[in-house]
Scaffold this motif. Structure first.
Motif, mmCIF file in Angstrom:
data_model
loop_
_atom_site.group_PDB
_atom_site.id
_atom_site.type_symbol
_atom_site.label_atom_id
_atom_site.label_comp_id
_atom_site.label_asym_id
_atom_site.label_seq_id
_atom_site.Cartn_x
_atom_site.Cartn_y
_atom_site.Cartn_z
ATOM 1 N N HIS A 164 0.930 -1.280 -0.003
ATOM 2 C CA HIS A 164 0.117 -0.028 -0.033
ATOM 3 C C HIS A 164 0.635 1.300 -0.114
ATOM 4 O O HIS A 164 0.354 2.414 -0.237
ATOM 5 N N THR A 165 1.993 1.104 0.317
ATOM 6 C CA THR A 165 3.174 2.180 0.129
ATOM 7 C C THR A 165 4.263 1.645 -0.840
ATOM 8 O O THR A 165 4.289 0.456 -1.111
ATOM 9 N N GLY A 166 5.183 2.533 -1.178
ATOM 10 C CA GLY A 166 5.998 2.034 -2.375
ATOM 11 C C GLY A 166 7.486 2.178 -1.960
ATOM 12 O O GLY A 166 8.270 2.889 -2.499
ATOM 13 N N ARG A 167 7.943 1.655 -0.609
ATOM 14 C CA ARG A 167 9.374 1.598 -0.256
ATOM 15 C C ARG A 167 10.153 0.696 -0.789
ATOM 16 O O ARG A 167 9.831 -0.421 -1.176
ATOM 17 N N ARG A 168 11.451 0.986 -0.827
ATOM 18 C CA ARG A 168 12.284 0.472 -1.474
ATOM 19 C C ARG A 168 12.441 -1.279 -0.664
ATOM 20 O O ARG A 168 12.643 -1.043 0.581
ATOM 21 N N HIS A 169 12.324 -2.234 -1.262
ATOM 22 C CA HIS A 169 12.239 -3.444 -0.971
ATOM 23 C C HIS A 169 11.271 -3.901 0.173
ATOM 24 O O HIS A 169 11.503 -4.619 1.055
ATOM 25 N N GLN A 170 10.051 -3.017 0.089
ATOM 26 C CA GLN A 170 9.345 -3.213 1.156
ATOM 27 C C GLN A 170 8.693 -4.505 1.489
ATOM 28 O O GLN A 170 8.670 -5.062 2.658
ATOM 29 N N LEU A 171 8.341 -5.204 0.521
ATOM 30 C CA LEU A 171 7.630 -6.700 0.811
ATOM 31 C C LEU A 171 8.771 -7.566 1.324
ATOM 32 O O LEU A 171 8.372 -8.160 2.291
ATOM 33 N N ARG A 172 9.959 -7.364 0.765
ATOM 34 C CA ARG A 172 11.077 -8.388 1.549
ATOM 35 C C ARG A 172 11.444 -7.978 2.988
ATOM 36 O O ARG A 172 11.615 -8.733 3.579
ATOM 37 N N LYS A 173 11.564 -6.591 3.392
ATOM 38 C CA LYS A 173 11.690 -6.228 4.446
ATOM 39 C C LYS A 173 10.572 -6.599 5.487
ATOM 40 O O LYS A 173 10.985 -6.925 6.779
ATOM 41 N N HIS A 174 9.326 -6.349 5.033
ATOM 42 C CA HIS A 174 8.248 -6.654 5.792
ATOM 43 C C HIS A 174 7.986 -8.129 6.226
ATOM 44 O O HIS A 174 7.776 -8.429 7.393
ATOM 45 N N LEU A 175 8.211 -8.984 5.331
ATOM 46 C CA LEU A 175 8.243 -10.249 5.628
ATOM 47 C C LEU A 175 9.247 -10.807 6.389
ATOM 48 O O LEU A 175 8.931 -11.665 7.298
ATOM 49 N N LEU A 176 10.433 -10.119 6.437
ATOM 50 C CA LEU A 176 11.245 -10.724 7.424
ATOM 51 C C LEU A 176 11.195 -10.107 8.545
ATOM 52 O O LEU A 176 11.337 -10.697 9.613
ATOM 53 N N SER A 177 10.512 -8.962 8.719
ATOM 54 C CA SER A 177 10.097 -8.431 10.143
ATOM 55 C C SER A 177 9.093 -9.234 10.966
ATOM 56 O O SER A 177 9.192 -9.086 12.240
ATOM 57 N N ILE A 178 8.195 -10.048 10.188
ATOM 58 C CA ILE A 178 7.404 -10.797 10.936
ATOM 59 C C ILE A 178 7.944 -12.292 11.040
ATOM 60 O O ILE A 178 7.327 -13.463 11.280
ATOM 61 N N GLU A 179 9.264 -12.459 10.611
ATOM 62 C CA GLU A 179 10.156 -13.749 10.692
ATOM 63 C C GLU A 179 9.399 -14.953 9.495
ATOM 64 O O GLU A 179 9.565 -15.900 9.837
ATOM 65 N N ASN A 180 8.982 -14.159 8.291
ATOM 66 C CA ASN A 180 8.431 -14.933 7.244
ATOM 67 C C ASN A 180 9.054 -14.595 6.062
ATOM 68 O O ASN A 180 8.660 -14.203 5.138
ATOM 69 N N PRO A 181 10.404 -14.694 5.973
ATOM 70 C CA PRO A 181 11.163 -14.134 4.802
ATOM 71 C C PRO A 181 10.716 -14.879 3.689
ATOM 72 O O PRO A 181 10.451 -15.929 3.440
#
Length: 287
Positions: free
Chosen positions: A216-233
């Motif tokens: 819903h936003t356009g940050r660099r590597h957003q999906l990759r960083k977000h999924l790592l943040s919930i320990e589901n890389p």
């Protein structure tokens, strides 16, 4: 000898400084640093006047970029692209893994577009240009503009969050069926939502999940960083991974699956979808 490229600013553009507006307008200027260099060398003119980074763009201006003619490459880039959709104004291609969208390198999607797309017959036709980025390792749909006005309009659609992008990924570990991730990225508010479509038991990773993702936003590597943040890389991620749970040699399991937007010229509601790569379907085909 100098070559000249011209870009006409849409009348309805949101006023901003040239250093913000000009990134991506010309194929050879895909970053802010490249834009600043061109301005410093006095290669960019706005309405006939040598531009500065602070030059304001308010709508209707003619931006001219003068650059030295490049020497022909000894070897012509030959790269066949999978064209999913094309008309006189825009195109959508299916980006392969392991190639940059644009940049200073020889082998980029941007450099291969001319040989894969038909030249537009519109009066403001330009060399086709990608209007957004996909990571080097990511596959999937990439939107391309073929005219000056459409490139500007598509950039505005992205800026105003009027283009819906949907990704599919394979993630590692047990996950909730649906969820939203709101953790900041580089100090900026960021939001992604996910839906687990299928999960399989894995001896090495406990679970592997086929996940639908919506940024819903356009940050660099957003999906990759977000999924790592919930320990589901994401499976195969060489940068954002959990120790001892990195899969090497298979590439990143992240695919830009669909795009939804309003066509800038016809006003038609566009929905374009691509097939999942075989490495995705192979994992889940027997389950």
């Amino acid at each position: 000898m100098l070559q000249k490229e011209t870009h006409i600013v849409n009348e309805n553009v949101t006023p901003k400084r040239l250093q913000e507006y000009g990134v991506g307008v010309f194929q050879r200027i895909s970053t802010k640093s490249a834009l600043k260099k061109a301005i410093k060398k006095k290669l960019i003119l706005v309405d006939g006047v040598i531009a500065a980074t602070a030059t304001m763009i308010i709508g209707g201006e003619t931006i001219v970029y003068k650059h030295p003619a490049e020497n022909e490459y000894n070897t012509r880039l030959i790269l066949k692209l999978d064209v999913i959709y094309e008309d006189e104004y825009l195109a959508v291609i299916n980006k392969p893994a392991g190639i940059l969208v644009s940049g200073n390198g020889f082998k980029t999607v941007a450099n291969a577009l001319v040989q894969n797309l038909h030249k537009s017959s519109a009066t403001d036709a330009v060399s086709p240009q990608p209007v957004h980025r996909l990571d080097y390792a990511t596959t999937g749909l990439l939107l391309v503009g073929k005219t000056s006005s459409v490139i500007t309009s598509l950039n505005q659609l992205f800026e105003n969050k009027n283009i819906e992008k949907e990704y599919f990924a394979v993630t590692i570990g047990g996950m909730d069926t649906v969820g939203t991730i709101n953790s900041d990225i580089d100090g900026k508010p960021s939001k992604s939502s996910f839906e687990v479509l299928k999960s399989i038991v894995s001896e090495r990773f406990a679970y592997l999940n086929l996940v639908k993702l919506s940024p819903h936003t356009g940050r660099r590597h957003q999906l990759r960083k977000h999924l790592l943040s919930i320990e589901n890389p994401i499976l195969g991620d060489a940068t954002y991974f959990l120790t001892e749970l990195q899969l090497k040699g298979k590439g990143l399991y992240l695919h830009a699956r669909s795009l939804r937007f309003q066509h800038p010229i016809t006003n038609e509601e566009m929905y374009i979808e691509s097939k999942l790569p075989k490495k995705f379907t192979k994992l889940f085909s027997d389950h």
